[in-house]
Scaffold this active site. Structure first.
Site, PDB file in Angstrom:
ATOM      1  N   CYS A  92       0.698  -1.387  -0.009  1.00 61.19           N
ATOM      2  CA  CYS A  92      -0.068   0.085  -0.030  1.00 61.19           C
ATOM      3  C   CYS A  92       1.026   1.141   0.040  1.00 61.19           C
ATOM      4  O   CYS A  92       0.440   2.245  -0.176  1.00 61.19           O
ATOM      5  CB  CYS A  92      -0.838  -0.114   1.154  1.00 61.19           C
ATOM      6  N   ARG A 224     -19.579   7.465  -1.627  1.00 59.46           N
ATOM      7  CA  ARG A 224     -21.221   7.376  -1.541  1.00 59.46           C
ATOM      8  C   ARG A 224     -21.715   8.488  -0.792  1.00 59.46           C
ATOM      9  O   ARG A 224     -21.881   8.344   0.488  1.00 59.46           O
ATOM     10  CB  ARG A 224     -21.792   5.915  -0.818  1.00 59.46           C
ATOM     11  N   THR A 227     -24.760   8.567   1.691  1.00 59.96           N
ATOM     12  CA  THR A 227     -24.409   7.909   3.084  1.00 59.96           C
ATOM     13  C   THR A 227     -25.142   8.322   4.167  1.00 59.96           C
ATOM     14  O   THR A 227     -24.669   9.631   4.528  1.00 59.96           O
ATOM     15  CB  THR A 227     -23.217   7.187   3.142  1.00 59.96           C
ATOM     16  N   SER A 251     -11.930   0.894   3.734  1.00 56.95           N
ATOM     17  CA  SER A 251     -11.467   1.769   2.334  1.00 56.95           C
ATOM     18  C   SER A 251     -12.072   0.458   1.199  1.00 56.95           C
ATOM     19  O   SER A 251     -12.192  -0.590   1.563  1.00 56.95           O
ATOM     20  CB  SER A 251      -9.716   1.435   2.118  1.00 56.95           C
ATOM     21  N   CYS A 382      -0.463   3.219   6.049  1.00 55.16           N
ATOM     22  CA  CYS A 382       0.158   1.817   6.646  1.00 55.16           C
ATOM     23  C   CYS A 382       0.498   0.801   5.417  1.00 55.16           C
ATOM     24  O   CYS A 382      -0.065   0.992   4.397  1.00 55.16           O
ATOM     25  CB  CYS A 382      -0.969   1.421   7.761  1.00 55.16           C
TER      26      CYS A 382
END
Length: 397
Positions: A92, A224, A227, A251, A382
């Protein structure tokens, strides 16, 4: 100064991020990188001939041409065949790592201008069959493996990534309600920023095919904005009974790419580039794999220490939102100021295409720092397996 030479960002672009199986599903990670790289070269008025090195981050290697990824991107965008290319994988953190590698090449004078970037097509992660090349008998029951799903478990500690976030929730006493409220904030901040046009400077629109014909995609597809907290609270925990991680506060699985062109101070002067930001420093750290999400804490702390700066000096902070409890654990550990952290939403809203997120965060910080008239920013992520990475930039506006 943390770096041996002055290194500047002269262009920073990203594609809109596509939802899993969405508008970008038919583009390979190489294709997505090409879009971002072309946009960056154009925006920075960088001639392909001036690029000395191409470095691209990619994690899943999901397309059949993935082993050639960085090389193909360079050749496709017109960079001379004599210019070398490197594909890297720090999971990542790969998008950030491409910039780190680029800085290192510039600092040791192996390059003056580097095309960096990160990319991922999670939609194209293949199903595969293992251990059938030799000795497979007629009528054998062939088992398909979902390469995307299995990659989300760290086999060394036998933990899915979401469970490492659950471990942080327990350790830092983070509740499900706090996680859902944070997820809602990410969606709302993304919507406000998108409505205000704050992503325009970083965005590289893509022409996509839909049932209605061709259209230009220039907005993140995964978000979204409608939401509600009530909707989030109804979602079941995914990995742990009475846990905190749900599909709504983690995520998003996504497709997308980013490209960041960096240049030495000498190259900026020679080619008359417009510097957008200076790379102040970076830091990569290891941490306990069972709580891998805490990685940004030692990474940010290490980067700040190397640069002789503090969190108070930062006008903007970005912590990649792998999972809501993971982000909240980092926020608490560093006592982050929420008014300047992930100010325009993050991966919970717009998605986390593994190799692409570091480039996306860097591009966003470069342009948002200039828009706000700020001075310093730090971006971080992270990393599965137990690592963290952080890059500090200084605006040149």
């Amino acid at each position: 100064m943390a770096l041996l030479r002055g290194v500047f960002v002269v262009a920073a672009k990203r594609t809109p991020f596509g939802a899993y199986g969405g508008l970008l599903k038919d583009f390979t990670a190489t294709d997505l990188s090409e879009f971002a790289a072309k946009a960056a070269l154009s925006a920075g008025k960088v001639s392909p001939e001036t690029v000395d090195s191409v470095i691209m981050g990619n994690v899943l290697q999901s397309s059949s041409d993935a082993i050639y990824l960085a090389r193909h991107v360079g050749l496709r965008v017109g960079i001379p065949k004599e210019t070398p290319a490197l594909t890297i994988n720090r999971l990542c953190g790969s998008g950030f790592q491409s910039i780190v590698n680029g800085c290192q090449e510039i600092c040791v004078k192996e390059a003056e201008v580097v095309l960096c970037g990160g990319t991922e097509s999670m939609s194209q992660a293949p199903y595969c069959v293992r251990n059938v090349r030799f000795g497979t008998k007629l009528g054998s029951d062939i088992k398909l493996e979902d390469s995307l799903w299995v990659s989300l478990t760290d086999q060394h500690v036998q933990l899915p990534m979401a469970m490492t976030a659950e471990n942080l929730a327990v350790k830092h006493k983070i509740s499900r309600e706090e996680c859902d409220k944070y997820a809602l904030q990410s969606q709302q901040r993304w919507k406000a920023a998108n409505d205000a046009g704050y992503f325009n400077d970083e965005m590289a629109p893509i022409e996509v095919k839909t049932k209605k014909g061709k259209q230009t995609m220039q907005v993140d597809e995964h978000a979204r904005p409608q939401t509600t907290l009530e909707q989030l609270q109804k979602l079941p925990p995914v990995f742990k009974k009475d846990g905190t991680v749900t599909a709504g506060n983690a995520s998003g699985v996504a497709d997308g790419a980013g490209a960041v062109i960096i240049a030495s101070e000498d190259a900026v002067k020679k080619h008359n580039f417009t510097p957008l930001a200076r790379i102040v420093g970076y830091f990569v750290s290891g941490c306990d794999p069972s709580i891998m999400g805490i990685g940004p804490v030692p990474a940010i702390s290490g980067a700040l220490k190397k640069a002789g700066l503090s969190l108070k000096d930062m006008d903007l902070v970005e912590v990649n939102e792998a999972f809501a409890p993971q982000y909240l654990a980092v926020e608490r550990s560093l006592d982050l100021d929420i008014s300047k952290t992930n100010v325009n939403g993050g991966a919970i809203a717009l998605g986390h295409p593994l190799g692409g997120s570091g480039s996306r965060i860097t591009a966003h910080l470069v342009h948002e720092l200039r828009r706000r008239g700020g001075k310093y920013a730090v971006g971080s992520a992270c990393i599965g397996g137990g690592q963290g990475i952080a890059v500090i930039i200084q605006s040149t506006a």
